[in-house]
Design a protein around this motif. Sequence first.
Motif, PDB file in Angstrom:
ATOM      1  N   LEU A 123       0.840  -1.197   0.000  1.00  0.00           N
ATOM      2  CA  LEU A 123       0.000   0.000   0.000  1.00  0.00           C
ATOM      3  C   LEU A 123       0.875   1.247   0.000  1.00  0.00           C
ATOM      4  CD1 LEU A 123      -2.639  -1.065   2.683  1.00  0.00           C
ATOM      5  CD2 LEU A 123      -2.864  -1.198   0.189  1.00  0.00           C
ATOM      6  N   GLU A 124       0.364   2.313  -0.646  1.00  0.00           N
ATOM      7  CA  GLU A 124       1.029   3.624  -0.681  1.00  0.00           C
ATOM      8  C   GLU A 124       2.512   3.490  -1.055  1.00  0.00           C
ATOM      9  OE1 GLU A 124       0.175   5.928   2.790  1.00  0.00           O
ATOM     10  OE2 GLU A 124      -1.991   5.792   2.496  1.00  0.00           O
ATOM     11  N   SER A 168     -10.075   0.884  -7.124  1.00  0.00           N
ATOM     12  CA  SER A 168      -9.689   1.292  -5.774  1.00  0.00           C
ATOM     13  C   SER A 168      -8.452   0.539  -5.294  1.00  0.00           C
ATOM     14  CB  SER A 168     -10.846   1.062  -4.800  1.00  0.00           C
ATOM     15  OG  SER A 168     -11.904   1.961  -5.071  1.00  0.00           O
ATOM     16  N   GLN A 178      -5.179   2.527  -3.894  1.00  0.00           N
ATOM     17  CA  GLN A 178      -4.617   2.233  -2.579  1.00  0.00           C
ATOM     18  C   GLN A 178      -3.098   2.048  -2.625  1.00  0.00           C
ATOM     19  OE1 GLN A 178      -6.740  -1.212  -1.134  1.00  0.00           O
ATOM     20  NE2 GLN A 178      -8.711  -0.182  -1.311  1.00  0.00           N
ATOM     21  N   LYS A 216      -3.780  11.326  -5.458  1.00  0.00           N
ATOM     22  CA  LYS A 216      -4.186  10.607  -4.243  1.00  0.00           C
ATOM     23  C   LYS A 216      -4.283  11.586  -3.072  1.00  0.00           C
ATOM     24  CE  LYS A 216      -4.507   6.885  -1.445  1.00  0.00           C
ATOM     25  NZ  LYS A 216      -3.401   5.910  -1.423  1.00  0.00           N
TER      26      LYS A 216
END
Length: 203
Positions: free
Chosen positions: A95-96, A118, A122, A202
Amino acid sequence: MKEHWNQRYSENTFAYGKEPNFFFANELAKLKPGKLLLPADGEGRNGVYAARLGWEVYAFDYSEEGKRKAEKLAEENGVQIDYRVMSIEDISYPLEHFDAAALVFAHFPPQFRKAWYSLVVQRLKRGGTMIVEGFSTEHMKNQQENAKAGGPPNKAMLYTEKQLLEDFDDLQINSLKANQRILQEGPFHQGKADLLQLMGTKK
């Protein structure tokens, strides 16, 4: 569906050419190179282009033939990309983790689309950039006039502005516009196309 793409990518010619998508290339050139995620990258034309610009490219598709062609193209260009064979719902990157991601003609069934998109968002760092281009519902008329216009024949899988805003409501939308241009991307994207192009950040 996997058989369809493996068959299409098994030919010696590149189904959508070796050059990157114009919108993707134009927008990516504005960004500082970092880590880039490319779902549904097919035969690797966009991933290889990005690697040539200095991006650390992580691409995937569920076609083994796509991976084979992408790695061949990367070798021809003297670059390396991390290309995996998997479906978007099986995405396993941290993630990220990415500075940018792009969905180029990544059309999915409407019942899965928002959830799958999504999963990609993410993986973006906060402040990371999302680049999206796909065929709009207006493109149906082009398909009827020209068998080589490209795009899914199912209208439900094409884009509308409303759908994109809903699908990417976890982004700050910087631009969303309709565009009509003549595609010349290999044998399967030839002719007039009605497109929607989204740039987001984001949150």
